[in-house]
Design an enzyme around this catalytic site. Structure first.
Site, PDB file in Angstrom:
ATOM      1  N   SER A 254       0.835  -1.196   0.000  1.00 37.88           N
ATOM      2  CA  SER A 254       0.000   0.000   0.000  1.00 37.88           C
ATOM      3  C   SER A 254       0.869   1.245   0.000  1.00 37.88           C
ATOM      4  O   SER A 254       1.985   1.241   0.548  1.00 37.88           O
ATOM      5  CB  SER A 254      -0.858  -0.018   1.270  1.00 37.88           C
ATOM      6  OG  SER A 254      -1.405   1.256   1.518  1.00 37.88           O
TER       7      SER A 254
ATOM      8  N   ASN B  63     -13.796   4.679   3.792  1.00 38.97           N
ATOM      9  CA  ASN B  63     -13.166   5.324   2.639  1.00 38.97           C
ATOM     10  C   ASN B  63     -14.126   6.254   1.916  1.00 38.97           C
ATOM     11  O   ASN B  63     -15.347   6.108   1.999  1.00 38.97           O
ATOM     12  CB  ASN B  63     -12.617   4.265   1.673  1.00 38.97           C
ATOM     13  CG  ASN B  63     -11.553   3.412   2.338  1.00 38.97           C
ATOM     14  OD1 ASN B  63     -11.738   2.220   2.528  1.00 38.97           O
ATOM     15  ND2 ASN B  63     -10.459   4.037   2.728  1.00 38.97           N
ATOM     16  N   LEU B  64     -13.519   7.187   1.208  1.00 40.19           N
ATOM     17  CA  LEU B  64     -14.294   8.281   0.625  1.00 40.19           C
ATOM     18  C   LEU B  64     -15.348   7.819  -0.397  1.00 40.19           C
ATOM     19  O   LEU B  64     -16.521   8.186  -0.271  1.00 40.19           O
ATOM     20  CB  LEU B  64     -13.323   9.280  -0.026  1.00 40.19           C
ATOM     21  CG  LEU B  64     -13.975  10.506  -0.645  1.00 40.19           C
ATOM     22  CD1 LEU B  64     -14.624  11.376   0.424  1.00 40.19           C
ATOM     23  CD2 LEU B  64     -12.944  11.315  -1.428  1.00 40.19           C
TER      24      LEU B  64
ATOM     25  N   ARG C 178      -5.773  12.890  -3.169  1.00 37.96           N
ATOM     26  CA  ARG C 178      -5.351  11.494  -3.281  1.00 37.96           C
ATOM     27  C   ARG C 178      -5.311  11.071  -4.760  1.00 37.96           C
ATOM     28  O   ARG C 178      -5.954  11.681  -5.610  1.00 37.96           O
ATOM     29  CB  ARG C 178      -6.342  10.558  -2.569  1.00 37.96           C
ATOM     30  CG  ARG C 178      -6.399  10.717  -1.059  1.00 37.96           C
ATOM     31  CD  ARG C 178      -5.120  10.229  -0.374  1.00 37.96           C
ATOM     32  NE  ARG C 178      -5.214  10.361   1.072  1.00 37.96           N
ATOM     33  CZ  ARG C 178      -4.947  11.486   1.748  1.00 37.96           C
ATOM     34  NH1 ARG C 178      -4.578  12.579   1.102  1.00 37.96           N
ATOM     35  NH2 ARG C 178      -5.052  11.513   3.053  1.00 37.96           N
TER      36      ARG C 178
ATOM     37  N   TYR D 287      -1.915  -1.131  10.792  1.00 37.96           N
ATOM     38  CA  TYR D 287      -2.201  -1.656   9.446  1.00 37.96           C
ATOM     39  C   TYR D 287      -1.019  -1.382   8.507  1.00 37.96           C
ATOM     40  O   TYR D 287      -0.493  -2.280   7.856  1.00 37.96           O
ATOM     41  CB  TYR D 287      -3.491  -1.018   8.889  1.00 37.96           C
ATOM     42  CG  TYR D 287      -3.583  -1.104   7.384  1.00 37.96           C
ATOM     43  CD1 TYR D 287      -3.883  -2.311   6.764  1.00 37.96           C
ATOM     44  CD2 TYR D 287      -3.330   0.011   6.575  1.00 37.96           C
ATOM     45  CE1 TYR D 287      -3.925  -2.398   5.382  1.00 37.96           C
ATOM     46  CE2 TYR D 287      -3.385  -0.069   5.205  1.00 37.96           C
ATOM     47  CZ  TYR D 287      -3.679  -1.277   4.598  1.00 37.96           C
ATOM     48  OH  TYR D 287      -3.703  -1.359   3.238  1.00 37.96           O
TER      49      TYR D 287
ATOM     50  N   LYS E 169       1.917  -3.912   6.608  1.00 37.94           N
ATOM     51  CA  LYS E 169       2.311  -3.943   5.185  1.00 37.94           C
ATOM     52  C   LYS E 169       3.824  -3.759   5.055  1.00 37.94           C
ATOM     53  O   LYS E 169       4.488  -4.469   4.298  1.00 37.94           O
ATOM     54  CB  LYS E 169       1.577  -2.842   4.396  1.00 37.94           C
ATOM     55  CG  LYS E 169       0.090  -3.053   4.260  1.00 37.94           C
ATOM     56  CD  LYS E 169      -0.227  -4.244   3.375  1.00 37.94           C
ATOM     57  CE  LYS E 169      -1.707  -4.515   3.222  1.00 37.94           C
ATOM     58  NZ  LYS E 169      -2.001  -5.813   2.601  1.00 37.94           N
TER      59      LYS E 169
ATOM     60  N   TYR F 289      -0.424   0.028  -3.686  1.00 42.39           N
ATOM     61  CA  TYR F 289      -1.644   0.618  -4.235  1.00 42.39           C
ATOM     62  C   TYR F 289      -1.846   2.023  -3.701  1.00 42.39           C
ATOM     63  O   TYR F 289      -1.692   2.269  -2.515  1.00 42.39           O
ATOM     64  CB  TYR F 289      -2.892  -0.153  -3.778  1.00 42.39           C
ATOM     65  CG  TYR F 289      -2.895  -1.639  -3.955  1.00 42.39           C
ATOM     66  CD1 TYR F 289      -2.167  -2.278  -4.954  1.00 42.39           C
ATOM     67  CD2 TYR F 289      -3.679  -2.423  -3.120  1.00 42.39           C
ATOM     68  CE1 TYR F 289      -2.213  -3.647  -5.099  1.00 42.39           C
ATOM     69  CE2 TYR F 289      -3.736  -3.797  -3.261  1.00 42.39           C
ATOM     70  CZ  TYR F 289      -2.995  -4.406  -4.247  1.00 42.39           C
ATOM     71  OH  TYR F 289      -3.059  -5.760  -4.372  1.00 42.39           O
TER      72      TYR F 289
HETATM   73  N1  UFG Z   1     -12.283  11.530   3.512  1.00 44.69           N
HETATM   74  C1  UFG Z   1     -13.256  12.410   3.934  1.00 44.69           C
HETATM   75  N2  UFG Z   1     -14.405  11.901   4.421  1.00 44.69           N
HETATM   76  C2  UFG Z   1     -14.654  10.570   4.504  1.00 44.69           C
HETATM   77  C3  UFG Z   1     -13.661   9.664   4.084  1.00 44.69           C
HETATM   78  C4  UFG Z   1     -12.474  10.186   3.594  1.00 44.69           C
HETATM   79  O1  UFG Z   1     -13.077  13.638   3.880  1.00 44.69           O
HETATM   80  O2  UFG Z   1     -15.738  10.167   4.971  1.00 44.69           O
HETATM   81  C5  UFG Z   1     -11.034  12.060   2.945  1.00 44.69           C
HETATM   82  C6  UFG Z   1      -9.766  11.689   3.703  1.00 44.69           C
HETATM   83  O3  UFG Z   1      -9.486  12.623   4.716  1.00 44.69           O
HETATM   84  C7  UFG Z   1      -8.733  11.678   2.575  1.00 44.69           C
HETATM   85  C8  UFG Z   1      -9.521  11.218   1.358  1.00 44.69           C
HETATM   86  O4  UFG Z   1     -10.887  11.469   1.667  1.00 44.69           O
HETATM   87  O5  UFG Z   1      -8.278  12.984   2.319  1.00 44.69           O
HETATM   88  C9  UFG Z   1      -9.356   9.739   1.055  1.00 44.69           C
HETATM   89  O6  UFG Z   1      -9.635   8.972   2.213  1.00 44.69           O
HETATM   90  P1  UFG Z   1      -9.790   7.383   2.172  1.00 44.69           P
HETATM   91  O7  UFG Z   1     -10.119   6.933   3.559  1.00 44.69           O
HETATM   92  O8  UFG Z   1     -10.721   6.994   1.075  1.00 44.69           O
HETATM   93  O9  UFG Z   1      -8.362   6.884   1.729  1.00 44.69           O
HETATM   94  P2  UFG Z   1      -6.931   7.103   2.435  1.00 44.69           P
HETATM   95  O10 UFG Z   1      -6.088   7.840   1.452  1.00 44.69           O
HETATM   96  O11 UFG Z   1      -7.022   7.669   3.782  1.00 44.69           O
HETATM   97  O12 UFG Z   1      -6.486   5.607   2.671  1.00 44.69           O
HETATM   98  C10 UFG Z   1      -6.334   4.709   1.624  1.00 44.69           C
HETATM   99  C11 UFG Z   1      -6.669   3.303   2.088  1.00 44.69           C
HETATM  100  C12 UFG Z   1      -5.676   2.829   3.096  1.00 44.69           C
HETATM  101  C13 UFG Z   1      -4.296   3.004   2.621  1.00 44.69           C
HETATM  102  C14 UFG Z   1      -4.046   4.404   2.167  1.00 44.69           C
HETATM  103  C15 UFG Z   1      -2.715   4.515   1.507  1.00 44.69           C
HETATM  104  O13 UFG Z   1      -7.950   3.270   2.649  1.00 44.69           O
HETATM  105  O14 UFG Z   1      -5.904   1.448   3.300  1.00 44.69           O
HETATM  106  O15 UFG Z   1      -5.034   4.790   1.205  1.00 44.69           O
HETATM  107  O16 UFG Z   1      -2.420   5.804   1.155  1.00 44.69           O
HETATM  108  F1  UFG Z   1      -3.417   2.718   3.603  1.00 44.69           F
END
Ligand code: UFG
Length: 347
Positions: free
Chosen positions: A124, A198-199, A230, A148, A152, A176
């Site tokens: 990841s 996740n978003l 992202r 987590y 990894k 990823y």
């Molecule tokens: N976000 C929100 N509201 C939400 C969910 C997410 O504003 O309800 C924002 C987060 O703050 C972030 C973006 O949307 O800026 C993406 O968040 P995600 O949770 O979808 O993804 P992340 O980048 O935090 O995490 C993902 C995977 C992890 C992995 C990581 C690696 O979920 O498993 O990428 O960069 F470790």
């Protein structure tokens, strides 16, 4: 001659299985259904019209795992099985280390015993930690910020040690970025247990009326609109990255070589919400809340190594990711809800 896919019924596993079957590989899958459903197997068949061999097992169960290696001629393994919720891992670190570390050690011990030394591992972008400079290349320093992520990173390190001890191994950790979207048929997609972390699944569940509104985790980041950026990539592109990685480990190269799978483009949370609004034709309500601890402002890949060495490049853009995610949500409001039961012969 078959490729074993661990965690083959998960979001990434199902899409990877489809693309491996489409590419003509025989595949053997196992999954313990801790975060997936048997119905996925029927859908993989529906989408590909190809058969596969399935075992329901937990990779920490040595006896059942050994059966997989005894009953099939496995050439290589795509190892996707594992737990993946960052927040949960902070509360239950031992559960994560037991599943992700002990499970992997059991798997690679079994591979070694059966002389299978080709492995593609689901790592990841989280292994780059908080200080990485964007675009993030594979040579960036590695750092874990939660159990987590540490699991990894530890597995990557274990794999490097394994290679040092026996340089017949060919190992590719795939790092990823943010996989989203769904199979374009609308039959395979992501259905997280409980409220999504996740978003993208959060947005589609709000749009579908299952959740009231979005929370945006902070709008005071040093980005153009203040929200986090992202690198979102279509899960089918991600799956095709595994096909390319398998080609590479099967080509006779040895070593441990990590590759980023990302598009190289970043989108903010607000841009994601707007992109979904355009596709769905509906306003998505949101409010701004505090930053989520551990989130970085900006994270996107330098994907040039995967292009140069694996011949892989993401093909699908944001519109397709949103369209496919929404189609999946509309067609499967309750995920893989089905009366499908595993036949005994599959277990
Ligand atoms: N976000 C929100 N509201 C939400 C969910 C997410 O504003 O309800 C924002 C987060 O703050 C972030 C973006 O949307 O800026 C993406 O968040 P995600 O949770 O979808 O993804 P992340 O980048 O935090 O995490 C993902 C995977 C992890 C992995 C990581 C690696 O979920 O498993 O990428 O960069 F470790």
């Amino acid at each position: 001659m078959a490729i074993l896919i661990t965690g083959g019924c998960g979001f990434i596993g199902a899409h990877t299985s489809v693309e491996m079957l489409n590419a003509g590989y025989d595949i053997v899958l196992f999954d313990n259904f801790s975060n997936s459903q048997p119905e996925v197997l029927r859908r993989i068949y529906e989408v590909t019209n190809e058969n596969l061999q399935f075992y329901q097992l937990d990779m920490r169960d040595k006896e059942r795992l050994e059966k997989v290696f005894m009953e099939n001629r496995i050439d290589a393994v795509i190892h996707l099985a594992g737990l993946k919720a960052v927040g949960e891992s902070i509360h239950l670190p031992l559960k994560y280390y037991d599943n992700n570390i002990n499970g992997t050690v059991t798997l690679i011990e079994m591979m070694k015993k059966h002389n299978v030394k080709k492995l593609v591992f689901s790592s990841s972008a989280t292994v780059y930690g908080l200080k990485a400079q964007v675009p993030i290349s594979e040579s960036s320093p590695l750092e874990a910020t939660n159990p987590y992520g540490r699991s990894k990173l530890m597995v990557e390190e274990i794999l490097r040690d394994l290679y040092i001890s026996d340089n017949e191994w060919s190992i590719i950790p795939l790092r990823y970025f943010n996989p989203v979207g769904a199979h374009q048929s609308g039959r395979l997609g992501e259905y997280p247990n409980g409220t999504p972390n996740n978003l993208a699944p959060y947005i589609t569940q709000v749009a579908a009326g299952k959740l009231r509104e979005m929370s945006i985790f902070g709008n005071n980041y040093p980005t153009p609109d203040g929200t986090g950026i992202r690198d979102y990539l279509h899960v089918t592109d991600l799956a095709l990255g595994h096909v390319k990685a398998i080609e590479k480990v099967m080509s006779g190269v040895t070593g441990v070589n990590a590759y980023n799978l990302g598009t190289g483009k970043g989108y903010s949370v607000l841009e994601m919400i707007q992109a979904f609004e355009q596709i769905i034709g509906k306003h998505i309500p949101y409010s701004i809340v505090d930053r989520r601890p551990g989130d970085v402002a900006i994270c996107y890949a330098d994907p040039t190594k995967a292009k140069a060495e694996l011949g892989w490049e993401a093909q699908k853009g944001l519109e397709e990711m949103c369209m496919d995610a929404w189609r999946w949500q509309v067609n499967n409001p309750n995920g893989y809800e089905s009366s499908f039961e595993l036949e005994r012969s599959w277990v």
